[in-house]
Structures are given as C-alpha cells and as structure tokens.
Design an enzyme around this catalytic site. Sequence first.
Site, PDB file in Angstrom:
ATOM      1  N   GLU A 105     139.998   1.288  26.521  1.00 25.52           N
ATOM      2  CA  GLU A 105     138.964   0.252  26.740  1.00 25.52           C
ATOM      3  C   GLU A 105     138.897  -0.730  25.579  1.00 25.52           C
ATOM      4  O   GLU A 105     137.885  -0.840  24.868  1.00 25.52           O
ATOM      5  CB  GLU A 105     137.602   0.904  26.950  1.00 25.52           C
ATOM      6  CG  GLU A 105     137.496   1.626  28.266  1.00 25.52           C
ATOM      7  CD  GLU A 105     136.085   2.117  28.578  1.00 25.52           C
ATOM      8  OE1 GLU A 105     135.282   2.275  27.643  1.00 25.52           O
ATOM      9  OE2 GLU A 105     135.793   2.372  29.750  1.00 25.52           O
TER      10      GLU A 105
ATOM     11  N   GLU B 158     140.253   5.891  34.757  1.00 25.39           N
ATOM     12  CA  GLU B 158     138.893   6.424  34.631  1.00 25.39           C
ATOM     13  C   GLU B 158     138.051   5.909  35.777  1.00 25.39           C
ATOM     14  O   GLU B 158     138.118   4.724  36.120  1.00 25.39           O
ATOM     15  CB  GLU B 158     138.203   5.962  33.345  1.00 25.39           C
ATOM     16  CG  GLU B 158     138.531   6.745  32.133  1.00 25.39           C
ATOM     17  CD  GLU B 158     137.645   6.373  30.941  1.00 25.39           C
ATOM     18  OE1 GLU B 158     136.430   6.157  31.132  1.00 25.39           O
ATOM     19  OE2 GLU B 158     138.201   6.309  29.846  1.00 25.39           O
TER      20      GLU B 158
HETATM   21  C1  BG6 Z   1     134.468   5.154  29.091  1.00 25.39           C
HETATM   22  C2  BG6 Z   1     135.120   5.873  27.970  1.00 25.39           C
HETATM   23  O1  BG6 Z   1     133.777   4.101  28.551  1.00 25.39           O
HETATM   24  O2  BG6 Z   1     133.472   5.749  29.807  1.00 25.39           O
HETATM   25  C3  BG6 Z   1     134.906   7.364  27.959  1.00 25.39           C
HETATM   26  O3  BG6 Z   1     136.486   5.578  27.883  1.00 25.39           O
HETATM   27  C4  BG6 Z   1     133.493   7.669  28.395  1.00 25.39           C
HETATM   28  O4  BG6 Z   1     135.222   7.840  26.684  1.00 25.39           O
HETATM   29  C5  BG6 Z   1     133.317   7.146  29.816  1.00 25.39           C
HETATM   30  O5  BG6 Z   1     133.134   8.995  28.284  1.00 25.39           O
HETATM   31  C6  BG6 Z   1     131.987   7.446  30.427  1.00 25.39           C
HETATM   32  O6  BG6 Z   1     130.948   7.063  29.576  1.00 25.39           O
HETATM   33  P1  BG6 Z   1     129.804   8.080  29.196  1.00 25.39           P
HETATM   34  O7  BG6 Z   1     128.979   7.370  28.220  1.00 25.39           O
HETATM   35  O8  BG6 Z   1     129.123   8.374  30.455  1.00 25.39           O
HETATM   36  O9  BG6 Z   1     130.475   9.268  28.599  1.00 25.39           O
END
Ligand code: BG6
Length: 499
Positions: free
Chosen positions: A184, A397
Amino acid sequence: MSRFPDNFLWGGATSAAQVEGGRCEDGKGLSHLDYVYYRGPKIPCNFMLKKDLERARAEEATLNFPNRRGIDFYHRYKEDIALLAEMGFKSFRMSVSWTRLFPTGKEEKPSPEGVEFYHNVFRELHKYGIEPLVTMIHYELPIGFVDEFGGWESEKIIPYCVKYLKFLIDEYKDEVKYWLTFNEINMVCAVPWLGGGIVLDRNDDGFEIPKGFRPFAPLPPEMAERWENASHQALHHQFIASAMVVKYAHETAPNCLIGNMFNLHHMYPETPAPEDAYRVHEEKEFNMFFCDVMARGYYPAWILSYYRRNNIHIRWYEGYEKILEEGKVDFISLSYYLSSIVTADPKRQERIGSFIRTLHNPYLETSDFGWQIDPTALRISLNELRDRFNLPIYIVENGLGAFEELGEDKTVHDDYRISYLRSHIKAIADAIDDGVDVMGYTPWGCIDLVSCSLVSMSKRYGFVYVDADDEGNGTYDRYRKDSFFWYKKVIESNGEDLD
Ligand code: BG6
C-alpha cells in the site's frame, strides 16, 4: 465451466509484523511498528506524535505492544501452513521482516537465523504446492532509521533499503516467484507514520503540532503543507527504491514477477453537481497516480501541477526519470475494502473508518468498523485499471473485519464474512467476464491477526480463529470458522461453488 482461469491463484494474505511475534528472538531487531501501542478496541493508532514515541520508549515495560506478539506464527508456521493447505490454498501472501534479516538495517551481512527462518517457511509452503507471494516491505522499517533519518523522508534510507531488497532477490529467487515491493505505497501519504516512519511533529525544523490535533480532522494550512511535503518526499524515495529493485530483479531473476501494491479507493460523487464530479475525478487521479509512476514509469502531468499549486517541493533523486522508466512493474496488485462518497465541500466530510474520511452512502451496508461494503466498486475499478494499464491484476487484500468470539462449539459462525467474500468473488468473476486479467485473490488476514490500524486482536478477518485477546491472553490455539469450510469449497470448485 468456471469463469476463473485454471491457474487462478486462490489464497490468503498476512504480514510479518501482524503475525510473526518472536520479536526479539534470534537477534531480531525492532521496527517502527513495534513501538505502536494499543489504546482501545476502536482507537486508531496509525499516527505517531513525538510524545507518543517518547512514551512508548519510557514505558516499554508496561505498555501493550500487540505487534511484538503477533499470533506467534514464528513458532507455529507449520501448523498454520497445514491449515492453509487444508483449504486448498494455491498462494500465500506474506511479508519478510527487514529487522529479522538486518536487525538495525545497517548490518553488512544478514542474520543467519532470519535467513533460515524464511527458507523454512518457503519450504513448508512448497511442500503443499503453495506459491509464496512475498511483500518485501509491509510498512516496517528499522526503528533506528526513524531516530537517525526521520523515516523515509530522508533519501539516506535508500541505499540500505536497496541492499536489503536485492538481498531478498538473490537469496530467495528460486523459492519465490511472485514479489511485491511496498505494501500500500499510497498509505505513506494518508498515514505518514505507518507508511513512512514519519513523526509529523518533530521539532527539529521548528514545526509544532497544533493543539487539539486529531487525525483526519481538517488540517490547519501550515500542518497540511508540512504533511504533504514530508509524505510526498518519502513516497518519492520509496518509488526510487522500488524501481531499483524491479530493474535488478528483471536482470538477475527472470523467473520472478514483481508487482506494485496500492490501496484501491473507489469514489462516487455525493450529487450530480459538476463540482462533486470534479472532486471525484481529482481523487481518482490521485489514487491512480501511485500506479502511474510504478507501472508507466513516470510522474503524470496532473500530479506535478498539483505539487505546484499546493506548494509541494520535491527534492528529486538524481537520475530519477531514468530509474523510474527502467523499473516498471510486471503486474498491478491492490488491496480493496470499501468505497466512499466525495463532496466538494471539505467541511462536510465525516470520518467513517479508521483510515478513510468520507460521507456515508445510504445504499451500502457497513462493517462493524464503519467500512462501506461495495463489491460493484471493485468490478468497476478492475475495469478502469485494465483500461489504464493493460497489465495483469492480483487482488492481494480484501475482507471483512469483525468482532467475534469463539462459541462453545469451538467455532465461529461467520456467515456475514461468507456473504462479504461471496459478493466480492462474484464481482471479480464479472470483471474477468468483462475482459480483465485477474491473476489471483488473497483475502486479508486468512488467519486472525493483529489489526494494523487498531493494533488489536479483536478486529478479526480470518477463516481461522486465533484464541488470543487484545492484551495477549489466551492459548493462541487455532480453530476453523464456518468460512474455512466455505472457502475450501470455493477453491476446490475454482470459484464456481459460492453457496
Ligand atoms: C491494509 C494493510 O491497509 O489493511 C493491512 O495492508 C491491514 O496491513 C489491512 O491489516 C486491514 O486494516 P486493519 O486496520 O483492519 O487491520
């Protein structure tokens, strides 16, 4: 017949800081994420003020640092990989920890224990036919670089980082085919501490943080300027380091494919007013700019004019144009969680999630954490990315964070997660029908892990429940949720059976 290609890379995603634990074992050094301390189950911790970092150091013995514990993947990776294999994973996204390999970032040689640990993990994955997809830097940087250089704002990190990245290619190129450089990369602009180790109120340049500052509140102009200059400078340095290693990988490891990784943010205008539509256009250009530089190899005219208009002065790295041109990625990768609504009136924007400031969309449901669920936006964005870059796309993701408890029957009935993932997988299949080349899908946090924004365990994404709480209590034992069995069927049927 499945709409997904036969070699589609079904899997799941994690990062070293959020799963490994074993923070100080076998000579591992500390990264800036090891200094982020827990403040409550819904309190974002992505911003670091000078006083917070001083507190983290002064009270190191008593504060709660969940990233230092992770989910103990360092010791349990065999058990975890066996669970992924049981679901039929073809691909596992993980990151390597810079400070496990180079504890302070400055060592001449890597730590042998660290090197061996990742060989063991890759070996274990290949035992089950799972392809590792490795993020070289998932936010972490050695804490000494924050203290000495002020994080990625300084170009002094570049040589150390490039040495580390080239080492990864040299050492692991026979075991790892798919690589991502920076996780990201756009987060450095939204959250400069998280993405770049930048403490915004460092006083050495005379900058004082305004009283009562709250992250995501509209910033006073002097702070907005400081923020943007620091974060875009840091971003420039990350672009350079990334392009250098992409070029190196192309020259030395032709079997490898190396991608960028950005957080895809889809936006709608609040009204048909042309001003709102123009804001959406600007926001989209801004979101795409991170891919423009890494996939097309140059800064687009739009952002240069934005820099001029907003008094942002970049110290351009010597020879940067050639470096970027020679370091274009092989594929686009992205995280996608939510869409948002944009208005031309900045005063009316509300914060609905821990990362994003936006307006509420009445047509969408939200997660426990206020993130707006919108699979259609994913389909639209995949089409837009295809049109702009014409490169394969890896969705690395996506997923639903929720509060969950292990039931007496030792499972979690997470039908809401199944429904979220089902709708997004359908959207991906539709995009494939539309002609988008999607390589794979690795939902986030396939095993529960420490949340990035909240540094908590209680925000859970996994197919597998980990028995640990925000304070680190629990057995850390793993339990299959309902979604585990559902996802297994999805993979077995190559995305056909989504019921
Ligand atoms: C992304 C990141 O922004 O979102 C992860 O690459 C992160 O590291 C994921 O865990 C979800 O965000 P959060 O804050 O719900 O863990």
